[in-house]
Design an enzyme around this catalytic site. Sequence first.
Site, mmCIF file in Angstrom:
data_model
loop_
_atom_site.group_PDB
_atom_site.id
_atom_site.type_symbol
_atom_site.label_atom_id
_atom_site.label_comp_id
_atom_site.label_asym_id
_atom_site.label_seq_id
_atom_site.Cartn_x
_atom_site.Cartn_y
_atom_site.Cartn_z
ATOM 1 N N GLU A 93 -51.301 -26.200 -42.179
ATOM 2 C CA GLU A 93 -50.455 -26.232 -43.421
ATOM 3 C C GLU A 93 -50.508 -27.914 -43.798
ATOM 4 O OE1 GLU A 93 -46.285 -25.376 -42.420
ATOM 5 O OE2 GLU A 93 -46.855 -23.231 -42.259
ATOM 6 N N GLU A 114 -49.763 -17.125 -40.076
ATOM 7 C CA GLU A 114 -48.597 -17.121 -39.792
ATOM 8 C C GLU A 114 -47.802 -16.114 -41.066
ATOM 9 O OE1 GLU A 114 -46.328 -20.816 -39.510
ATOM 10 O OE2 GLU A 114 -48.094 -21.710 -38.672
#
Length: 508
Positions: A176, A307
Site C-alpha cells: 500500500e 488483500e
Amino acid sequence: MPVPLTAVVDLDLPGPTISRHVYGHFAEHLGRCIYGGFWVGEDADVPNVRGIRTDVVEALRALHIPNLRWPGGCFADDYHWRDGIGPREQRPRMVNSHWGDVVEDNSFGTHEFMDLCELLGAEPYVSGNVGSGSVREMSEWIEYLTRADDSPMAALRRENGRDEPWKVPFWGIGNEAWGCGGNLRAEQFASLARQYSTYVREHAGNEVYRIAAGASDHDLHWTETLMRSFDPLDTSDGRAAPFQAVSLHYYTMTGPWSDKGWATDFTTDEWYVALARAAYMEELLDRHGAVMDRYDPRKRVGLVVDEWGTWWNVEKGTNPGFLYQQNTLRDALVASRHLDAFHRHADRVVMANIAQTVNVLQAMLLTDPETGALVRTPSYHVFEMNVGHHDAAALDVHLKGDVPAREVDGKRLELFSASASTTGETALLSLSNLDTDEPLTLVLDLRGREVTGHEARVLTAPELNAHNTPESPDAVAPVAFDGVRPHARGLEVELPAHSYATVRLTLA
C-alpha cells in the site's frame, strides 16, 4: 411455473489453470492474529509445536493452505527484520503504531514464520519494507533466508540455528505504497519498485516471484503506471522484469470507512449491499485486467489480490485497533462470490490472500482467549469445500434463462453465481444462491464427457447472521446435500435460499 435457470458446462473444454495460490492467506502482526492466534509460546498450556498452536496448524492443513503472506500489511513497512532474529529475550521491542499502538516484542520473527510455513506445508510470501526500510535491508533479508554458502547473511542465519537455507518463492515489494506504505505517488513508487526488485536477488537456485505493491480499489492510474515501468514485455525468455506481478487491494463493507457496518447485526438490505459490493471485485478485475492487457497482451505479468475480504466495525468491547469481527453466513457468500471471480479470471489472477487468517477481519479461524477454544468460521468452510479447484482447469459456466437479480446501489446484482473446474476424472462446480428468501431451481447441462456419479454438499443456516462460537461451533457447517437429482441434460439442483453448494462430478 417458472422455467428453471440452466447452466451449460462443457466438461471437455478446459481453460486456464486456477492457481491454488488464489486460496492464499495473510497473517499480519495485528491484534490476535500472530500473538494468541498462531503463536502462543513454548510454555503455553495450549498444545503447541515450538510455540506454534497445534490445532490452528491442523485446521489450516485441511485447507491445503498454499501460501501465507507476512508480516503485513501496514506493519510490514515499519518492520525491520533484524529485530526479529536471535535469542528472543534479546530482541529489541518496537511500537506497533498502526494496530492498537501496542508494544511488539518481536518474539515471532523470521525463523518462527518459516517454521510456521513448514508446519503448514505453505509457501512463504514475505512482504518487504519499502516504506521505512532500505534497499540494503531488503537485499540482506533474502540473502539471510535463501543463501547456502558462507556469505555474511548465511553465516548469521547459521549462528541463529538454521543451517540449510529456505525456499522463499514470493516476495512483496512494499505494501500500500499509496497509503501506509509511504504515501507515495504512483510515479515515485514505480521507480522504487524497479530499484528494490533489482536487489531481491536469487540465491542458491531460489527463484523469486516479485510482487510490486499495486492499486487500491479502482485506481487504474496506479496500475497503468506500474505496467509502463516494466522492461519490454516481448523478451524471449518470457519472464517479466524487474518484478513479475502487481497487486490489488479491495475490501467489502456496507457503509463508509468511518462506519463500515456490523458483522452480525445487519438488515436484509445490508445483506444485499454487502454482496453487491463483493460482486464489484469482478468489475475491478475486468478494469485492471484491461489496463494490463494493453501493455501485456500475452499475460506475462500476474495480478495478485493480496488483500480482500469483509471489513466490519470491530466487535463491541474489543480493542478498536485489533480488527476483531465475527464471521457469518453472509461472509461465506462474500467469499464464494470473490472466489468465483478469481476462477473466471484465472488467466490473469495468479494469487489472492484473504485478510486475515486468524482473529482478524474475515478470518478462517477464531480462538477464544478465555477458554482456548478454536472455532472454524463459515468462510473457512467455503475454502475447505473448494479445495478441489486448486490447480484445476477452469471451465466456463454459461447461464441460459433469466438470472434472478435485484437492484442494489443503482446497479443490478445477480443473485446466482457459479464457477467450475476439472482435474483428470473429476469436476467441481461451485454454486451460490444469494437470495435471502427464495430457493433456486438450476439445471446443470453437462456436455462433452459422461458423468458417472456425483456428490454434493451445502452450506447454509436458518438465519442470515448465523455464525459459529465456542458454544455452537457447527451452527454454520457443510452437510451432505440431497437436493441434486438426475436430469435429461445432466443434473437438476434445488439450491436453498442463502446457500453455497459444491457438486463434485465423477467423469468417464
